[in-house]
Design a protein around this motif. Structure first.
Motif, PDB file in Angstrom:
ATOM      1  N   CYS A 205       0.895  -1.228   0.050  1.00 13.42           N
ATOM      2  CA  CYS A 205      -0.224   0.028  -0.062  1.00 13.42           C
ATOM      3  C   CYS A 205       0.698   1.368  -0.031  1.00 13.42           C
ATOM      4  O   CYS A 205       0.571   2.199  -0.653  1.00 13.42           O
ATOM      5  CB  CYS A 205      -0.975   0.050   1.239  1.00 13.42           C
ATOM      6  N   ALA A 206       2.037   1.330   0.758  1.00 11.43           N
ATOM      7  CA  ALA A 206       2.979   2.286   0.811  1.00 11.43           C
ATOM      8  C   ALA A 206       3.450   2.587  -0.542  1.00 11.43           C
ATOM      9  O   ALA A 206       3.635   3.768  -1.123  1.00 11.43           O
ATOM     10  CB  ALA A 206       3.794   2.313   1.809  1.00 11.43           C
ATOM     11  N   ALA A 207       3.888   1.549  -1.148  1.00 13.78           N
ATOM     12  CA  ALA A 207       4.369   1.637  -2.620  1.00 13.78           C
ATOM     13  C   ALA A 207       3.569   2.332  -3.492  1.00 13.78           C
ATOM     14  O   ALA A 207       3.870   2.817  -4.738  1.00 13.78           O
ATOM     15  CB  ALA A 207       4.880   0.221  -2.916  1.00 13.78           C
ATOM     16  N   LEU A 208       2.222   1.959  -3.340  1.00 15.41           N
ATOM     17  CA  LEU A 208       1.256   2.366  -4.393  1.00 15.41           C
ATOM     18  C   LEU A 208       0.752   3.778  -3.741  1.00 15.41           C
ATOM     19  O   LEU A 208       0.102   4.518  -4.898  1.00 15.41           O
ATOM     20  CB  LEU A 208      -0.094   1.488  -4.161  1.00 15.41           C
ATOM     21  N   GLY A 209       1.203   4.344  -2.665  1.00 11.36           N
ATOM     22  CA  GLY A 209       0.894   5.688  -2.153  1.00 11.36           C
ATOM     23  C   GLY A 209      -0.636   5.699  -2.005  1.00 11.36           C
ATOM     24  O   GLY A 209      -1.480   6.559  -1.861  1.00 11.36           O
ATOM     25  N   VAL A 210      -0.997   4.598  -1.325  1.00  8.75           N
ATOM     26  CA  VAL A 210      -2.679   4.519  -0.811  1.00  8.75           C
ATOM     27  C   VAL A 210      -2.488   3.881   0.707  1.00  8.75           C
ATOM     28  O   VAL A 210      -1.912   3.040   1.171  1.00  8.75           O
ATOM     29  CB  VAL A 210      -3.274   3.517  -1.643  1.00  8.75           C
TER      30      VAL A 210
END
Length: 269
Positions: A205-210
């Protein structure tokens, strides 16, 4: 962002407020893909080569020992004559997990641990060409997946894969199904931590920015669903149509058996 509807009902929190979703995380084998024919061929080949190599190296062992190895491996892999158990090591585990399972079976029939590990590596080297891009049984997308992923994209909802397959295997599947451009991220067995660690969900989720609180996760194994719940994902759905045998999913999770049961409703930012 979007709201998701399951069989016409908006997925909402305990107060009835609809969840707003910015990303959907999908498991791969048995969820995005019908991988059972490939995995059945792979597990069967591993059993065959395990018997062959054990007999070559230890011709003194009685047939009962190689028969015992076959039984142990079939149970560990979740392998039956026609199918793969959706909760078995072949369906759910990584290559490393299955290698350790193989070494454990070899140790149980009498090999020392160093030799059991070395022989397992040889077995996997002999069969790795049956997996991923080298397989004659290429996985195909589950029915209706393309329509769902297109609807998510139109609603500006990101899609990502979280799987115990390796990154090349995930990328090859997405490319073969012309889905690469529809997926914005992946988390594989090459990443750390691996699923089912809840931190794997949080890292993706952090990598997606979500935010995790604005995600949904869909998978075919209880380990995936419980991982998502522990990570704080609000919408966690089981998918049951990717295997010959229906996966034994925890009834506390909502489940679907076809992607057309899930509707995407775009909402204003």
């Amino acid at each position: 962002m979007a709201q998701l509807l399951l069989r016409g009902q908006i997925l909402a929190d305990a107060t009835g407020h609809p969840h707003q979703i910015d990303a959907v995380l999908f498991d791969k084998d048995g969820t995005l893909s019908i991988s059972e024919p490939m995995l059945h061929a792979l597990a069967s080949a591993r059993v065959f080569h395990a018997r062959r190599l054990l007999q070559q190296r230890h011709p003194e062992l009685p047939t009962t020992q190689t028969d015992a190895l076959t039984d142990l491996l079939q149970r560990a892999y979740g392998l039956s004559e026609q199918s793969i158990h959706p909760a078995g090591a072949t369906a759910v585990g990584s290559r490393a997990h299955n290698l350790i399972s193989t070494a454990t079976a070899l140790a149980l029939v009498g090999l020392g641990w160093p030799e059991a590990l070395e022989l397992s590596e040889a077995i996997f080297t002999a069969t790795d060409g049956l997996h991923g891009q080298g397989s004659q049984h290429q996985p195909i997308a589950t029915d209706g997946l393309h329509t769902l992923v297109e609807a998510l994209g139109e609603a500006a909802v990101a899609c990502a894969v979280i799987s115990n397959d390796d990154s090349p295997g995930i990328e090859a599947f997405l490319a073969s199904q012309e889905l690469s451009s529809r997926f914005q991220g992946l988390w594989s067995a090459d990443h750390s931590p691996r699923k089912p660690d809840p931190a794997a969900v949080q890292a993706l989720c952090a990598a997606l920015g979500v935010a995790v609180e604005r995600c949904a996760l869909i998978g075919d194994a209880n380990s995936d669903l419980r991982m998502a719940r522990q990570a704080g994902v609000p919408v966690v759905l089981g998918y049951g149509a990717g295997w010959t045998m229906a996966p034994p999913l925890d009834p506390s999770f909502a489940c679907l058996s076809h992607w057309n049961e899930l509707e995407v409703r775009a909402t204003a930012a």
